[in-house]
Design a protein around this motif. Structure first.
Motif, PDB file in Angstrom:
ATOM      1  N   ASP A 125     -29.212  47.232 -42.723  1.00 33.85           N
ATOM      2  CA  ASP A 125     -28.548  46.019 -42.243  1.00 33.85           C
ATOM      3  C   ASP A 125     -27.341  46.420 -41.412  1.00 33.85           C
ATOM      4  OD1 ASP A 125     -30.128  43.981 -43.236  1.00 33.85           O
ATOM      5  OD2 ASP A 125     -29.075  43.905 -45.143  1.00 33.85           O
ATOM      6  N   HIS A 126     -27.126  45.747 -40.349  1.00 27.35           N
ATOM      7  CA  HIS A 126     -25.972  46.010 -39.497  1.00 27.35           C
ATOM      8  C   HIS A 126     -24.869  45.014 -39.845  1.00 27.35           C
ATOM      9  CE1 HIS A 126     -27.576  49.130 -36.816  1.00 27.35           C
ATOM     10  NE2 HIS A 126     -28.730  48.587 -37.134  1.00 27.35           N
ATOM     11  N   ASN A 127     -24.236  45.238 -40.988  1.00 29.51           N
ATOM     12  CA  ASN A 127     -23.075  44.466 -41.417  1.00 29.51           C
ATOM     13  C   ASN A 127     -21.840  45.212 -40.941  1.00 29.51           C
ATOM     14  OD1 ASN A 127     -24.631  42.544 -42.858  1.00 29.51           O
ATOM     15  ND2 ASN A 127     -24.789  43.969 -44.556  1.00 29.51           N
ATOM     16  N   MET A 128     -21.181  44.700 -39.931  1.00 32.39           N
ATOM     17  CA  MET A 128     -20.085  45.407 -39.278  1.00 32.39           C
ATOM     18  C   MET A 128     -18.755  44.743 -39.629  1.00 32.39           C
ATOM     19  SD  MET A 128     -22.112  47.515 -37.950  1.00 32.39           S
ATOM     20  CE  MET A 128     -20.818  48.524 -37.276  1.00 32.39           C
ATOM     21  N   ALA A 129     -17.795  45.553 -40.112  1.00 37.98           N
ATOM     22  CA  ALA A 129     -16.475  45.040 -40.465  1.00 37.98           C
ATOM     23  C   ALA A 129     -15.544  46.191 -40.773  1.00 37.98           C
ATOM     24  CB  ALA A 129     -16.558  44.112 -41.684  1.00 37.98           C
ATOM     25  N   ASP A 130     -14.253  45.901 -40.729  1.00 35.59           N
ATOM     26  CA  ASP A 130     -13.233  46.829 -41.209  1.00 35.59           C
ATOM     27  C   ASP A 130     -12.696  46.232 -42.501  1.00 35.59           C
ATOM     28  OD1 ASP A 130     -11.138  48.495 -41.735  1.00 35.59           O
ATOM     29  OD2 ASP A 130     -10.053  48.098 -39.880  1.00 35.59           O
ATOM     30  N   ASN A 131     -13.247  46.660 -43.627  1.00 33.15           N
ATOM     31  CA  ASN A 131     -12.900  46.061 -44.921  1.00 33.15           C
ATOM     32  C   ASN A 131     -11.425  46.208 -45.268  1.00 33.15           C
ATOM     33  OD1 ASN A 131     -15.610  45.350 -45.263  1.00 33.15           O
ATOM     34  ND2 ASN A 131     -16.071  47.285 -46.255  1.00 33.15           N
ATOM     35  N   SER A 132     -10.757  47.231 -44.758  1.00 35.90           N
ATOM     36  CA  SER A 132      -9.347  47.434 -45.089  1.00 35.90           C
ATOM     37  C   SER A 132      -8.456  46.342 -44.502  1.00 35.90           C
ATOM     38  CB  SER A 132      -8.874  48.805 -44.609  1.00 35.90           C
ATOM     39  OG  SER A 132      -8.939  48.883 -43.199  1.00 35.90           O
ATOM     40  N   ALA A 133      -8.885  45.699 -43.414  1.00 32.27           N
ATOM     41  CA  ALA A 133      -8.099  44.628 -42.799  1.00 32.27           C
ATOM     42  C   ALA A 133      -8.259  43.302 -43.530  1.00 32.27           C
ATOM     43  CB  ALA A 133      -8.490  44.462 -41.339  1.00 32.27           C
ATOM     44  N   PHE A 134      -9.349  43.142 -44.276  1.00 30.05           N
ATOM     45  CA  PHE A 134      -9.648  41.906 -44.988  1.00 30.05           C
ATOM     46  C   PHE A 134     -10.037  42.233 -46.433  1.00 30.05           C
ATOM     47  CE2 PHE A 134     -10.418  41.155 -40.528  1.00 30.05           C
ATOM     48  CZ  PHE A 134      -9.886  39.890 -40.319  1.00 30.05           C
ATOM     49  N   PRO A 135      -9.130  42.818 -47.214  1.00 33.37           N
ATOM     50  CA  PRO A 135      -9.507  43.314 -48.540  1.00 33.37           C
ATOM     51  C   PRO A 135      -9.894  42.225 -49.543  1.00 33.37           C
ATOM     52  CG  PRO A 135      -7.145  43.444 -48.263  1.00 33.37           C
ATOM     53  CD  PRO A 135      -7.714  43.047 -46.937  1.00 33.37           C
TER      54      PRO A 135
END
Length: 168
Positions: A125-135
């Motif tokens: 799956d191409h789930n793209m995000a920067d989790n550290s910006a939206f913890p």
């Protein structure tokens, strides 16, 4: 002088916390059936979600929610954790008002054959995000996904207030 200072401060504040641009660079030979999400980095709300159709071999810049009308009919917006989302077509004043307090948060896509429109299934799956910006938010993803059909990169450049989604 006081009015000029206040006006300058207000302008600087709105520019520092504006949504920023979303650069989508699809270098693949596949159309993309996408879901794009933007939210507040602190509280996750307001949150805006749209489904998009993005063509193969296309690079574009989406300045804000209203600028995405080429690829989507509208946005589902949630303003409270218990309320139902409301649907807004672009252009819309509410979309303008929530844009300065949100940032591009998440993208998901499926590759589609540009001739038939059929989904070309990948092994991931191409789930793209920067989790550290939206913890504290519900959308989780990766900054890089290595698939069998496409590879994708997601990154944010703070000095430009710009988010990039690159598919190759």
């Amino acid at each position: 002088m006081k009015k000029i200072f206040t006006l300058s401060l207000g302008l600087a504040f709105s520019l520092c916390f504006s949504q920023g641009k979303l650069y989508i660079q699809n270098y693949s030979n596949y159309n993309l059936g996408m879901r794009i999400v933007a939210g507040n980095t602190g509280s996750c709300l307001p949150e805006a979600v749209a489904s998009m159709d993005f063509p193969a071999q296309t690079q574009d810049v989406i300045d804000d929610f209203n600028d995405a009308f080429t690829y989507t009919a509208g946005w589902s917006v949630r303003l409270s954790p218990t309320g139902n989302p409301s649907y807004f077509t672009a252009p819309n004043g509410l979309l303008n008002s929530i844009s300065p307090i949100t940032r591009w948060e998440f993208a998901w896509y499926q590759a589609q054959d540009p001739i038939t429109g059929n989904t070309v299934y990948d092994t991931v799956d191409h789930n793209m995000a920067d989790n550290s910006a939206f913890p504290n938010c519900a959308w989780n993803g990766s900054t890089f996904v290595d698939g069998t059909v496409t590879d994708s990169f997601w990154f944010y450049i703070p000095s430009d207030n710009a988010t990039y989604l690159v598919i190759q």
